[in-house]
Enzyme design. Structure first.
Site, PDB file in Angstrom:
ATOM      1  N   LYS A   1      94.755 -29.516  40.218  1.00 38.19           N
ATOM      2  CA  LYS A   1      94.382 -30.875  40.519  1.00 38.19           C
ATOM      3  C   LYS A   1      94.267 -31.450  40.425  1.00 38.19           C
ATOM      4  O   LYS A   1      95.112 -32.023  41.795  1.00 38.19           O
ATOM      5  CB  LYS A   1      94.638 -32.002  38.659  1.00 38.19           C
TER       6      LYS A   1
ATOM      7  N   TYR B   1      84.537 -27.919  31.403  1.00 37.81           N
ATOM      8  CA  TYR B   1      85.550 -28.740  30.386  1.00 37.81           C
ATOM      9  C   TYR B   1      84.574 -28.406  28.993  1.00 37.81           C
ATOM     10  O   TYR B   1      85.400 -29.076  28.241  1.00 37.81           O
ATOM     11  CB  TYR B   1      86.847 -29.469  30.637  1.00 37.81           C
TER      12      TYR B   1
ATOM     13  N   ASN C   1      97.471 -34.148  35.002  1.00 31.35           N
ATOM     14  CA  ASN C   1      98.996 -34.145  34.621  1.00 31.35           C
ATOM     15  C   ASN C   1      99.000 -32.598  35.796  1.00 31.35           C
ATOM     16  O   ASN C   1      99.593 -31.137  35.113  1.00 31.35           O
ATOM     17  CB  ASN C   1      98.556 -33.314  33.352  1.00 31.35           C
TER      18      ASN C   1
ATOM     19  N   HIS D   1      95.681 -26.743  35.601  1.00 29.83           N
ATOM     20  CA  HIS D   1      95.391 -26.166  34.153  1.00 29.83           C
ATOM     21  C   HIS D   1      95.622 -24.735  33.848  1.00 29.83           C
ATOM     22  O   HIS D   1      96.099 -24.209  35.203  1.00 29.83           O
ATOM     23  CB  HIS D   1      93.298 -26.338  34.441  1.00 29.83           C
TER      24      HIS D   1
ATOM     25  N   GLU E   1      86.739 -18.199  32.656  1.00 31.13           N
ATOM     26  CA  GLU E   1      87.453 -19.387  33.493  1.00 31.13           C
ATOM     27  C   GLU E   1      87.537 -18.614  35.119  1.00 31.13           C
ATOM     28  O   GLU E   1      87.074 -18.630  35.788  1.00 31.13           O
ATOM     29  CB  GLU E   1      88.830 -20.169  33.214  1.00 31.13           C
TER      30      GLU E   1
HETATM   31  N1  UDP Z   1      93.565 -34.454  28.232  1.00 30.40           N
HETATM   32  C1  UDP Z   1      93.364 -35.766  28.720  1.00 30.40           C
HETATM   33  N2  UDP Z   1      94.075 -36.852  26.980  1.00 30.40           N
HETATM   34  C2  UDP Z   1      94.488 -36.168  26.160  1.00 30.40           C
HETATM   35  C3  UDP Z   1      94.342 -34.847  25.587  1.00 30.40           C
HETATM   36  C4  UDP Z   1      94.280 -34.063  27.010  1.00 30.40           C
HETATM   37  O1  UDP Z   1      92.898 -36.788  29.452  1.00 30.40           O
HETATM   38  O2  UDP Z   1      94.575 -36.782  25.132  1.00 30.40           O
HETATM   39  C5  UDP Z   1      93.252 -33.409  29.439  1.00 30.40           C
HETATM   40  C6  UDP Z   1      94.131 -33.236  29.890  1.00 30.40           C
HETATM   41  O3  UDP Z   1      93.997 -33.542  31.640  1.00 30.40           O
HETATM   42  C7  UDP Z   1      94.588 -31.796  29.463  1.00 30.40           C
HETATM   43  C8  UDP Z   1      93.105 -31.809  29.451  1.00 30.40           C
HETATM   44  O4  UDP Z   1      93.056 -32.993  28.973  1.00 30.40           O
HETATM   45  O5  UDP Z   1      95.073 -31.228  30.439  1.00 30.40           O
HETATM   46  C9  UDP Z   1      92.847 -30.641  28.641  1.00 30.40           C
HETATM   47  O6  UDP Z   1      93.687 -31.059  27.292  1.00 30.40           O
HETATM   48  P1  UDP Z   1      94.252 -29.461  27.005  1.00 30.40           P
HETATM   49  O7  UDP Z   1      94.680 -29.778  25.114  1.00 30.40           O
HETATM   50  O8  UDP Z   1      92.973 -28.038  26.919  1.00 30.40           O
HETATM   51  O9  UDP Z   1      95.362 -29.496  27.873  1.00 30.40           O
HETATM   52  P2  UDP Z   1      95.991 -27.962  28.312  1.00 30.40           P
HETATM   53  O10 UDP Z   1      95.877 -26.533  28.104  1.00 30.40           O
HETATM   54  O11 UDP Z   1      95.733 -28.676  29.663  1.00 30.40           O
HETATM   55  O12 UDP Z   1      97.279 -28.006  28.557  1.00 30.40           O
HETATM   56 MG    MG Z   2      93.524 -26.058  27.491  1.00 35.68          MG
END
Ligand code: UDP
Ligand code: MG
Length: 140
Positions: free
Chosen positions: A11, A51, A114, A117, A128
């Protein structure tokens, strides 16, 4: 366990800090092979499409802005049980919950920014991968 492919993104927070190589080392050390990779910059609309499952969540707009804020590295990772393996190497979404040694524990700046992805299931991995790569670009 079967040989699988999963979709990964390094990212903008990580490309900004020049962490592409350090993150790829984590993948390779875990037995994941980078079989396709390109550095691109998404528009906010493209990030929003990627997303869209999160469109109703309060963080969606900020997430799309962030994902379009700098280049990303889109990747396909291959290996035995690659989808779960990659999720393990990434660590929990919120870096404060991520296990020691994971990418997010070491590199993530916040729950939003974070660093990586990774697909969460075979169906999402297929969708994807196809959003970012053509069959001709997958040379595992
Ligand atoms: N995200 C965020 N706030 C939250 C949860 C998620 O900004 O409270 C963002 C974060 O960048 C995350 C992405 O949205 O990686 C997608 O969320 P997901 O729950 O799918 O997490 P991941 O699969 O990336 O662990
Ligand atoms: Mg996810």
């Amino acid at each position: 366990m079967a040989l699988e492919r999963t979709f990964s993104i390094i990212k903008p927070d990580a490309t900004r800090r020049n962490l592409t190589g350090a993150i790829n080392k984590k993948f390779e050390d875990a037995g994941l092979r980078v079989v396709a990779q390109k550095r691109i910059q998404l528009s906010k609309a493209q990030a929003g499409e990627f997303y869209k499952v999160h469109a109703e969540r309060p963080f969606y707009d900020e997430l799309c802005e962030f994902m379009a804020s700098a280049p990303i590295v889109a990747q396909v990772l291959e290996g035995e049980g690659a989808i779960a393996k990659n999720r393990e190497v990434m660590g929990a979404t919120n870096p404060s919950d991520a296990a020691a040694g994971t990418i997010r524990a070491e590199f993530a700046e916040s729950v939003g920014e974070n660093s990586v992805h990774g697909s969460d299931a075979p169906e999402t991995a297929a969708v994807e991968i196809a959003y970012f790569f053509s069959g001709l670009e997958l040379v595992g």
